[in-house]
Design an enzyme around this catalytic site. Sequence first.
Site, PDB file in Angstrom:
ATOM      1  N   LYS A 127      21.024   4.612  -9.796  1.00  0.00           N
ATOM      2  CA  LYS A 127      19.928   4.936  -8.703  1.00  0.00           C
ATOM      3  C   LYS A 127      19.539   3.685  -7.954  1.00  0.00           C
ATOM      4  O   LYS A 127      19.477   3.569  -6.616  1.00  0.00           O
ATOM      5  CB  LYS A 127      18.503   5.649  -9.429  1.00  0.00           C
ATOM      6  CG  LYS A 127      19.016   7.022  -9.751  1.00  0.00           C
ATOM      7  CD  LYS A 127      17.687   7.670 -10.624  1.00  0.00           C
ATOM      8  CE  LYS A 127      17.895   9.040 -11.235  1.00  0.00           C
ATOM      9  NZ  LYS A 127      17.068   9.732 -11.657  1.00  0.00           N
ATOM     10  N   GLN A 138      11.837   8.054 -15.379  1.00  0.00           N
ATOM     11  CA  GLN A 138      12.857   8.823 -15.792  1.00  0.00           C
ATOM     12  C   GLN A 138      12.643   9.553 -17.223  1.00  0.00           C
ATOM     13  O   GLN A 138      11.907   9.018 -18.142  1.00  0.00           O
ATOM     14  CB  GLN A 138      13.868   7.664 -16.073  1.00  0.00           C
ATOM     15  CG  GLN A 138      15.381   8.276 -16.441  1.00  0.00           C
ATOM     16  CD  GLN A 138      16.156   8.983 -15.404  1.00  0.00           C
ATOM     17  OE1 GLN A 138      15.839   8.637 -14.372  1.00  0.00           O
ATOM     18  NE2 GLN A 138      16.965   9.925 -15.952  1.00  0.00           N
ATOM     19  N   ASP A 183      10.760  12.868  -7.336  1.00  0.00           N
ATOM     20  CA  ASP A 183      11.667  13.729  -8.290  1.00  0.00           C
ATOM     21  C   ASP A 183      11.251  15.245  -7.970  1.00  0.00           C
ATOM     22  O   ASP A 183      11.932  16.075  -8.515  1.00  0.00           O
ATOM     23  CB  ASP A 183      11.249  13.347  -9.797  1.00  0.00           C
ATOM     24  CG  ASP A 183      12.273  12.452 -10.374  1.00  0.00           C
ATOM     25  OD1 ASP A 183      13.378  12.664  -9.869  1.00  0.00           O
ATOM     26  OD2 ASP A 183      12.106  11.738 -11.105  1.00  0.00           O
TER      27      ASP A 183
HETATM   28  N1  GUN Z   1      16.258  12.951 -16.376  1.00  0.00           N
HETATM   29  C1  GUN Z   1      17.330  13.738 -16.069  1.00  0.00           C
HETATM   30  N2  GUN Z   1      17.222  14.025 -14.663  1.00  0.00           N
HETATM   31  C2  GUN Z   1      16.481  13.247 -14.196  1.00  0.00           C
HETATM   32  C3  GUN Z   1      15.826  13.428 -12.953  1.00  0.00           C
HETATM   33  O1  GUN Z   1      16.365  14.121 -12.096  1.00  0.00           O
HETATM   34  N3  GUN Z   1      14.746  12.918 -12.731  1.00  0.00           N
HETATM   35  C4  GUN Z   1      13.958  12.152 -13.761  1.00  0.00           C
HETATM   36  N4  GUN Z   1      12.918  11.236 -13.513  1.00  0.00           N
HETATM   37  N5  GUN Z   1      14.604  12.087 -15.158  1.00  0.00           N
HETATM   38  C5  GUN Z   1      15.795  12.456 -15.212  1.00  0.00           C
END
Ligand code: GUN
Length: 302
Positions: free
Chosen positions: A52, A96, A119
């Site tokens: 990311k 995350q 998110d």
């Molecule tokens: N863990 C797995 N997918 C995601 C996501 O799209 N965002 C976040 N913050 N954690 C994740």
Amino acid sequence: MVLLDGKKISQDIKDELKEEVSKITQDGKRPPHLVAILVGDNPASQTYVKGKMRSCEYVGYSSTLMRLPSTISQEALLKKVETYNQDPDVDGIIVQMPLPDHITPQEITQKIRPGKDVDGFHPLNVGLMTLNFPCLMPATPSGILELLHRYNIPTKGKHCVVVGRSRIVGRPTSILMSRGGNPGEATVTICHINTPPEELKRICPQADILIVAVGKPDLITADMVKEGAVVIDVGINRVPSPETRSGYRLKGDVEFETVSQKASHITPVPGGVGPMTVAMLLRNTLNAYNQNLATVGEIIPE
Ligand code: GUN
């Protein structure tokens, strides 16, 4: 059989975003800024967050990776989130998942200011999404819809079976597929952990569009897929492999070798839904920066 190339589509989206950001900075304005909070040292999470951050750099965003120890208290983590909520130079915040067991993910999700919730996990954004209002939408589900859209796959009136009901993927994807719009307007069935295996085997072959987000390698076999179905595999499972340097390789929830012989369209793992998640997160961050939906941040008191 058409391979749904998430890697290519996500690259196209990132190039579109890069162009928009260069216009912003040419006007003398600061670029969008994404903050990622990573708690602990889960190897998969580290890989995702690094990806990311790398993509932020590619499109020209500022980014901050805040690493915190797995021992951090919930209170301290909430405080950290609040600091970024209040920082006018931060447009998007992600924490995350998964988080350590002593932290309740819903508490953290609710703390992020809805206008910075790139998110799309905050209950306000989930509610707005459900009711078809403008909002910040969860990245993986919107990545799935974006793939369907860019490959001109019709969804109206189709039977979509979603396997998995997680807050991050299954549940929001089922809402987006059934709500109005294009993609959308599908008849949706959700299967989950308490769906008996024989029911799963009965329901999946009815799907015109089968979306699987469970985290079990090779759960879906060819006998569970209708000839000509569109198959979206969200699973990213690490399975042991003596042939690779890392000692593992990535496998989806769908048995690709056999199912790809029956499907009309299928996403590979890796290179399918995964890269789309990152692209849609970046798009959300630009939306949050532009505040074209982010006034939602003012509706609920903190
Ligand atoms: N863990 C797995 N997918 C995601 C996501 O799209 N965002 C976040 N913050 N954690 C994740």
